[in-house]
Design a protein around this motif. Structure first.
Motif, mmCIF file in Angstrom:
data_model
loop_
_atom_site.group_PDB
_atom_site.id
_atom_site.type_symbol
_atom_site.label_atom_id
_atom_site.label_comp_id
_atom_site.label_asym_id
_atom_site.label_seq_id
_atom_site.Cartn_x
_atom_site.Cartn_y
_atom_site.Cartn_z
ATOM 1 N N ASP A 44 0.831 -1.206 0.000
ATOM 2 C CA ASP A 44 0.000 0.000 0.000
ATOM 3 C C ASP A 44 0.864 1.254 0.000
ATOM 4 O O ASP A 44 0.558 2.247 -0.637
ATOM 5 C CB ASP A 44 -0.913 0.000 1.235
ATOM 6 N N GLN A 45 1.926 1.203 0.793
ATOM 7 C CA GLN A 45 2.909 2.290 0.797
ATOM 8 C C GLN A 45 4.297 1.646 0.837
ATOM 9 O O GLN A 45 4.457 0.547 1.381
ATOM 10 C CB GLN A 45 2.756 3.200 2.019
ATOM 11 N N VAL A 104 1.591 -2.685 4.426
ATOM 12 C CA VAL A 104 0.369 -3.311 3.913
ATOM 13 C C VAL A 104 -0.696 -3.114 4.990
ATOM 14 O O VAL A 104 -0.597 -3.717 6.058
ATOM 15 C CB VAL A 104 0.588 -4.803 3.611
ATOM 16 N N GLY A 105 -1.676 -2.254 4.700
ATOM 17 C CA GLY A 105 -2.599 -1.859 5.764
ATOM 18 C C GLY A 105 -1.788 -1.124 6.820
ATOM 19 O O GLY A 105 -1.162 -0.111 6.543
ATOM 20 N N CYS A 109 7.713 -6.710 1.284
ATOM 21 C CA CYS A 109 6.251 -6.847 1.093
ATOM 22 C C CYS A 109 5.753 -8.131 1.755
ATOM 23 O O CYS A 109 4.732 -8.122 2.459
ATOM 24 C CB CYS A 109 5.914 -6.885 -0.392
ATOM 25 N N SER A 153 0.910 6.907 8.626
ATOM 26 C CA SER A 153 1.290 6.916 7.212
ATOM 27 C C SER A 153 2.776 7.229 7.098
ATOM 28 O O SER A 153 3.369 7.846 7.980
ATOM 29 C CB SER A 153 0.496 7.993 6.461
#
Lengths: 447, 479
Positions: free
Chosen positions: A21-22, A59-60, A84, A98
């Motif tokens: 996701d990031q 991830v989340g 990942c 974030s």
């Protein structure tokens, strides 16, 4: 050197291989060399080329970090995929908000890179060492130390659009010279190898050793002290370690926890962190690519602030001050460029104004005893003297101290006007000498 | 790996090296940390590269690179020789090495479960259970647990004909419970401070630590310490548990017996040593009960290996016998200076660093007491456990340690819990006061994972086997 273009290509390649996701990629590449000497001879002499590429995948709210020191395509791709996969296997961190978003173009910081340092040769370092040794021999002293030069490149990119790149050099020399009954120390650091004056360094260290020969024992106790900048820088490092980070503050482990806005040190004490000051190996951004901000920590003796990274800032709903360390970081953010605001006295004036007390060159093997009380212990080293009626009377044997740093800073009598650069892990500090009314020595040794 | 090594050795000799060795290393590591019920860190790292060490013109040179190609091997070997020739500009005599027969050999840490092959789920479950047990204790502020594991594959080859392959596996784990009040922060660690207890071993080492079983007790102790009485200031009898005694041995015996320190080679950074060479064989280091060895062969020791980074086989060297100082840890360069051969203690913390004399497992040999009998035999004193702070002067004489735990001992019984305990002393005086060491049933190898030395800095894993011991006339509660 990779250069900004190549670094960007590498980082973008790693980001594109990371299906998260990031994602964030941190690259640090280094070419460094160090010439070490002891017993008036070069006994170790090394050079190294290395790199580290680190991928943080989110991830989340699950996070994984994988790194490699090979910049070839395959290992970089494997690191990205591994990060990942690790994130998917991990557990959620509900407190994560974030990765930092882009903060616009980060201006390069002038004065942090010197071609002469990057081009320094083994023979050049050996000649510098030989000059130090020659000076030591003139005083019938034995020299030990190191002369190093390095070139470092750092780049950060993340999937939110952050990109930052910085190249820097550093040159450092330090020396301990030893006589039959005494030792003396000096160090110098700079971005440009030409600014590292080894002759002046040798004169300083040899002078301390000569002046501290045949030390006499004194009884431990509470004395006034003048601390030279070497000792002040070390004391400040420990204060920073136990108190100036947002994580310690949040967990109640920092002395600042209940004291923000209150007086914690003498009025003459102002401490701030400024990574944008090129005099102390400035860095325009942190290890997350967030631009560095100046942070006032203690102003006129009053506790004013701590430093943040994106994680602690996210939790507190404030902005990161640009003080992240490389992920995964369990220590929280820390200052890397401490400044203690100079005063108006020369070292000579500070000694002249002292009735009875101790002049300390340097500390050795300092450690924290009580973090909330900021109590540390350690030894004096490489030149300690007894002062009486404003004059240095005689050298003394080394003492052990056990002292609250804030307690010492609360008894500040005067602050030196000259600041000295002390190299840190990824930055440096700029500190003056301090004259303190109270400093507790609790033990003594045999030399 | 072998093609890199061969190319580097050939090129170094072609460039004029009279001696060369090369280490090619692949290292993989993993870190997992849990804090207050969430994953605080999960990281894997890989590092590979090679380092070439040469003697040319009678002086040392070293260069290293992360690029594993034969062309880079040639560049780095030539650079190492150029650096050695620069060293020769400021030499006083030629480097001489103690003799070593060339050997082809291999060694691997005995492992039942490769710690890097154990699933993340299993490791997380272990840490989460300990974390949960700590957090069940009321008043706890922070619960932390972590584990680390690393596998290092290294090839050593020298111009003398040695080729040695080793696989060293290390792992460890630990928990920390922190309680906070307005004026106190108290942390309790288990099994040891500095984050963990570690050894050269497989995952079975971590499974045997009993993290979950001890988590609640440790958290409870952290909370109790907030309201404990301050350790009093006085001179008294001191009993040290194994964790604290391990660091006492490390700082006051392990470092001063490094022969490079003795010869001033570390003077600019860590300092020198009070154990100068004229003291060898005659200096009374401690009481007759003090027997210390440097043992690189001790199973699971964090300082255990097959061969050091000069290719010298692992050894067990007497250091203190019946209280008398009898041996150093040495290298091929330093041993001949005292008429000996290397005791095999040269290690580097990676491919990009030169080997230095490093502690192996510096162990205090067991005595004859049980801990219960030792406490029962102590009329008045203090027992301290688990290191919190440490400091020692640059010749390793004046030390001061702080511990997480301390208890008053009165009339042969362990009594009140005390906080912020510290003790201080001068090394030979302190060890002269040792009048009892516990027996082999209490003896345990502790791993120290943060031993710093050298410029550029190196961090080494070392071990210390100890059993609790008693010391008379020690100053405690330093203020």
């Amino acid at each position: 050197m990779l250069g900004e273009k190549h670094a960007r290509t590498l980082l973008e390649g790693a980001l594109s291989a990371c299906e998260a996701d990031q994602a964030e990629v941190l690259l640090v590449a280094e070419d460094s060399a160090l010439t070490r000497f002891a017993n008036n001879t070069i006994h170790q002499n090394v050079a190294e080329r290395n790199a580290s590429l680190q991928v943080r995948a989110v991830v989340g709210k699950r996070i994984g970090v994988a790194s490699t020191n090979s910049l070839s395509a395959e290992p970089v791709r494997r690191a990205a995929e591994s990060a990942c996969a690790m994130a998917r296997f991990s557990e959620e961190d509900p407190q994560f908000v974030s990765l930092p978003g882009p903060s616009g173009a980060i201006a390069p910081l002038p004065g942090t890179y010197a071609e002469a340092t990057a081009a320094a040769t083994p023979a050049q370092r050996a000649r510098a060492v030989r000059a130090i040794i020659r000076r030591a021999k003139d005083d019938r002293l034995v020299a030990a130390g190191a002369f190093s030069t390095s070139e470092i490149e750092m780049a950060v990119a993340n999937s939110l659009g952050t990109f930052a790149h910085h190249a820097a050099t550093s040159a450092e020399a330090n020396v301990v010279v030893m006589g039959d009954t005494s030792t003396g120390y000096g160090d110098r650091a700079g971005v440009d190898v030409k600014d590292v004056d080894v002759e002046a360094l040798a004169v300083e260290a040899c002078g301390r050793a000569v002046r501290s020969a045949n030390p006499r024992p004194i009884e431990p106790g509470e004395y006034a002290v003048v601390l030279e900048p070497y000792a002040v820088a070390e004391m400040l490092d420990y204060l920073s370690y136990v108190g100036f980070g947002a994580l310690q503050l949040e967990e109640g482990r920092s002395f600042m926890a209940e004291k923000m806005g209150h007086k914690v040190a003498g009025e003459g004490i102002t401490i701030y962190d400024d990574g944008l000051d090129p005099r102390c190996f400035g860095l325009p951004f942190d290890f997350e690519g967030v631009p560095k901000r100046r942070v006032d920590l203690i102003v006129d003796g009053v506790a004013r602030g701590v430093v943040y990274d994106s994680y602690t800032a996210g939790k507190q709903g404030v902005a990161s001050t640009g003080h992240a360390l490389p992920a995964p970081n369990t220590m929280g953010p820390l200052p890397g460029h401490l400044h203690l605001q100079p005063g108006d006295r020369t070292l000579e004036q500070m000694v002249a104004e002292m009735d009875r007390g101790v002049l300390v060159s340097r500390f050795h093997y300092v450690n924290v005893i009580h973090p909330l009380e900021t109590t540390i212990t350690g030894m004096t080293r490489d030149g300690t003297w007894w002062v009486e009626n404003g004059e240095i009377r005689y050298p003394i044997r080394n003492l052990r101290f056990s002292q609250s740093v804030l307690g010492a800073l609360s008894s500040v009598r005067s602050v030196g006007r000259e600041v000295k650069l002390q190299r840190g892990w990824f930055g440096g500090s700029l500190v003056p000498a301090l004259s303190l009314d109270r400093f507790t020595f609790t033990g003594k040794t045999e030399f | 790996m072998k093609d890199i090594a061969e190319r580097a050795l050939n090129q170094a000799q072609l460039a004029g090296a009279s001696y060369a060795d090369v280490r090619v290393i692949h290292q993989r590591s993993e870190t997992l940390s849990v804090k207050d019920g969430r994953v605080d860190a999960f990281a894997r790292a890989g590092s590979e590269g090679f380092g070439v060490r040469v003697i040319a013109g009678g002086a040392w040179g070293f260069a290293a690179s992360n690029r594993l190609t034969t062309a880079e091997a040639a560049r780095v070997a030539k650079l190492a020789v150029a650096i050695a020739r620069a060293s020769a500009l400021a030499k006083t005599s030629d480097v001489r090495l103690s003799p070593l027969a060339p050997m082809r050999a291999s060694y691997a840490t005995p492992v039942r479960r490769d710690p890097l092959e154990v699933s993340v789920e299993e490791k997380l479950a272990l840490l989460m259970k300990a974390d949960g047990a700590m957090r069940r204790v009321e008043g706890l502020a922070v619960a932390e647990s972590s584990l680390e594991a690393a596998v290092e594959d290294k090839l050593f080859a020298s111009s003398e004909g040695s080729v040695i392959e080793q696989r060293i596996v290390t792992c460890g784990a630990g928990i920390e419970a922190t309680a906070v009040s307005d004026d106190e922060v108290q942390t309790r660690s288990y099994p040891n401070s500095f984050g963990r207890q570690a050894g050269t071993a497989g995952y079975e080492f971590i499974e045997g630590l009993g993290l979950e079983e001890n988590a609640e007790r440790v958290a409870d102790e952290a909370v109790q310490l907030l309201s404990a009485r301050q350790c009093p200031s006085r001179t008294t009898t001191l009993i040290l548990d194994g964790t604290q005694l391990a660091l006492q041995v490390h700082e006051s015996c392990g470092h001063p017996i490094e022969l490079d320190r003795v010869f001033g080679m570390e003077a600019a950074y860590a300092g020198t040593s009070f154990l100068t060479t004229e003291k060898l064989g005659g200096f009374r280091y401690g009481s007759e009960l003090v027997n210390i060895v440097a043992d690189a062969t001790a199973p699971t020791g964090l300082g255990t290996f097959g061969f050091d980074d000069e290719g010298v086989p692992a050894q067990r060297t007497p250091v203190v016998r019946d209280g008398v100082f009898v041996g150093y840890m040495s290298s091929r360069e330093t041993a001949p200076l005292i008429g000996q051969e290397s005791s095999g203690t040269m290690r580097a913390d990676g491919w990009n660093r030169i080997p230095l004399i490093r502690m192996t497992n510096v162990n205090l040999e067991p005595g004859s007491w049980t801990l219960d009998d030792l406490i029962a035999d102590t009329d008045d004193g203090i027992m301290m456990a688990v290191n919190k702070s440490w400091s020692i002067d640059d010749r390793r004489l004046n030390f001061q340690f702080g511990t997480e735990l301390a208890w008053e001992i009165k009339h042969g019984k362990k009594g009140e819990l005390l906080k912020n305990a510290t003790y201080t002393g001068i090394t030979p005086d302190f060890w002269a006061g040792c009048d009892a060491v516990c027996d082999a049933r209490h003896w345990q190898l502790w791993g120290t994972t943060n031993c710093g030395k050298g410029q550029p800095g190196q961090t080494m894993y070392v071990g210390h086997g100890v059993a609790p011991a008693r010391f008379r006339n020690v100053r405690v509660g330093i203020v």
